[in-house]
Write a protein that holds these residues in place. Structure first.
Motif, PDB file in Angstrom:
ATOM      1  N   ILE A   1     -12.388  -3.672  -4.578  1.00  0.00           N
ATOM      2  CA  ILE A   1     -12.607  -5.110  -4.403  1.00  0.00           C
ATOM      3  C   ILE A   1     -14.059  -5.422  -4.724  1.00  0.00           C
TER       4      ILE A   1
ATOM      5  N   PRO B   1       1.897  -4.105  -3.913  1.00  0.00           N
ATOM      6  CA  PRO B   1       0.974  -5.131  -3.429  1.00  0.00           C
ATOM      7  C   PRO B   1       1.474  -5.928  -2.226  1.00  0.00           C
TER       8      PRO B   1
ATOM      9  N   GLN C   1      -6.271  -2.281  -8.845  1.00  0.00           N
ATOM     10  CA  GLN C   1      -5.481  -1.193  -8.283  1.00  0.00           C
ATOM     11  C   GLN C   1      -5.112  -0.200  -9.381  1.00  0.00           C
TER      12      GLN C   1
ATOM     13  N   SER D   1      -4.088   6.573  -4.865  1.00  0.00           N
ATOM     14  CA  SER D   1      -4.247   5.165  -5.248  1.00  0.00           C
ATOM     15  C   SER D   1      -5.674   4.703  -4.995  1.00  0.00           C
ATOM     16  N   TYR D   2      -6.101   3.772  -5.842  1.00  0.00           N
ATOM     17  CA  TYR D   2      -7.450   3.211  -5.789  1.00  0.00           C
ATOM     18  C   TYR D   2      -7.324   1.701  -5.713  1.00  0.00           C
ATOM     19  N   GLU D   3      -7.976   1.096  -4.734  1.00  0.00           N
ATOM     20  CA  GLU D   3      -8.100  -0.357  -4.693  1.00  0.00           C
ATOM     21  C   GLU D   3      -9.580  -0.690  -4.585  1.00  0.00           C
TER      22      GLU D   3
ATOM     23  N   SER E   1      -9.653  -7.892  -7.262  1.00  0.00           N
ATOM     24  CA  SER E   1      -9.155  -6.586  -6.840  1.00  0.00           C
ATOM     25  C   SER E   1      -8.574  -5.842  -8.034  1.00  0.00           C
TER      26      SER E   1
ATOM     27  N   GLN F   1       0.800  -1.224   0.000  1.00  0.00           N
ATOM     28  CA  GLN F   1       0.000   0.000   0.000  1.00  0.00           C
ATOM     29  C   GLN F   1       0.838   1.282   0.000  1.00  0.00           C
TER      30      GLN F   1
END
Length: 219
Positions: free
Chosen positions: A153, A92, A162, A149-151, A160, A54
């Motif tokens: 799910i 990751p 990213q 940043s974008y995650e 997932s 992250q």
């Protein structure tokens, strides 16, 4: 044929022995490091960089004759970027990442810049089908931020996604200065993801809206 095969094996061995592995250490309080060096044709300079999941890693590589590229390898040995000159991504995994620098033709004199940042601000949005975590990696007080940043799910499949993006703002009366914050924008090939301040997830392909889901920001 036997002599030729032995010669090729000897050359391969010599090249492998010429590869150099070094660790990049940041100075106290610093989040970036620049390395200047050169790599001999047929060999590789391997740099180890310790980082955490992250965090964001930004790498740029320049060379005098535009003849150097690098691969980025995860702690598990997966190549996530191959023969590129720049990258900006959310990491990751925890552990040592490898930046493998090589020349595309002849010897290459290069400058390697590596930057690692922690998320300054983390927000979570839940919609009907997605859980979205947004990390803003810019210092407090900055009006705009290009390191977000974008995650996402998928609640149904567990898959997932990213992405790296930026903040979005309205423009002030002068037509230049950013004013009110309205959300975030992330690009994924030909698709554009928007997460708005009021909690909407919008996915576009060009000007066509493919997906719209209203969500709730979590405390």
């Amino acid at each position: 044929m036997i002599v030729q095969a032995q010669q090729q094996l000897l050359e391969t061995t010599l090249i492998a022995q010429s590869n150099r592995t070094r660790r990049i250490q940041f100075d106290r309080g610093a989040t970036s490091k620049t390395v200047k060096d050169s790599v001999v044709r047929g060999t590789r300079d391997i740099y180890l960089v310790g980082a955490s999941a992250q965090q964001t890693m930004k790498i740029s590589l320049s060379s005098l004759e535009n003849n150097a590229v690098f691969d980025l390898v995860t702690p598990q040995g997966t190549v996530i970027k191959k023969e590129v000159t720049s990258v900006n991504l959310v990491l990751p995994l925890n552990g040592d990442y490898k930046i493998i620098v090589g020349g595309t033709r002849g010897n290459a004199t290069y400058q390697l810049y590596v930057e690692i940042n922690n998320a300054v601000k983390t927000e979570t949005l839940k919609t009907k089908n997605f859980k979205i975590t947004i990390n803003s990696n810019c210092q407090e007080g900055e009006v705009t931020c290009d390191h977000v940043s974008y995650e996402g799910i998928n609640a149904n499949t567990g898959e997932s996604l990213q992405l790296i993006g930026k903040t979005l703002h309205t423009t002030c009366a002068d037509g230049i200065t950013p004013c009110r914050f309205i959300g975030y924008e992330f690009l994924n090939g030909k698709y554009r993801y928007m997460v708005t301040e009021d909690g909407s997830l919008l996915v576009y392909q060009g000007e066509k809206l493919l997906l719209e889901e209203q969500g709730t920001w979590q405390d």
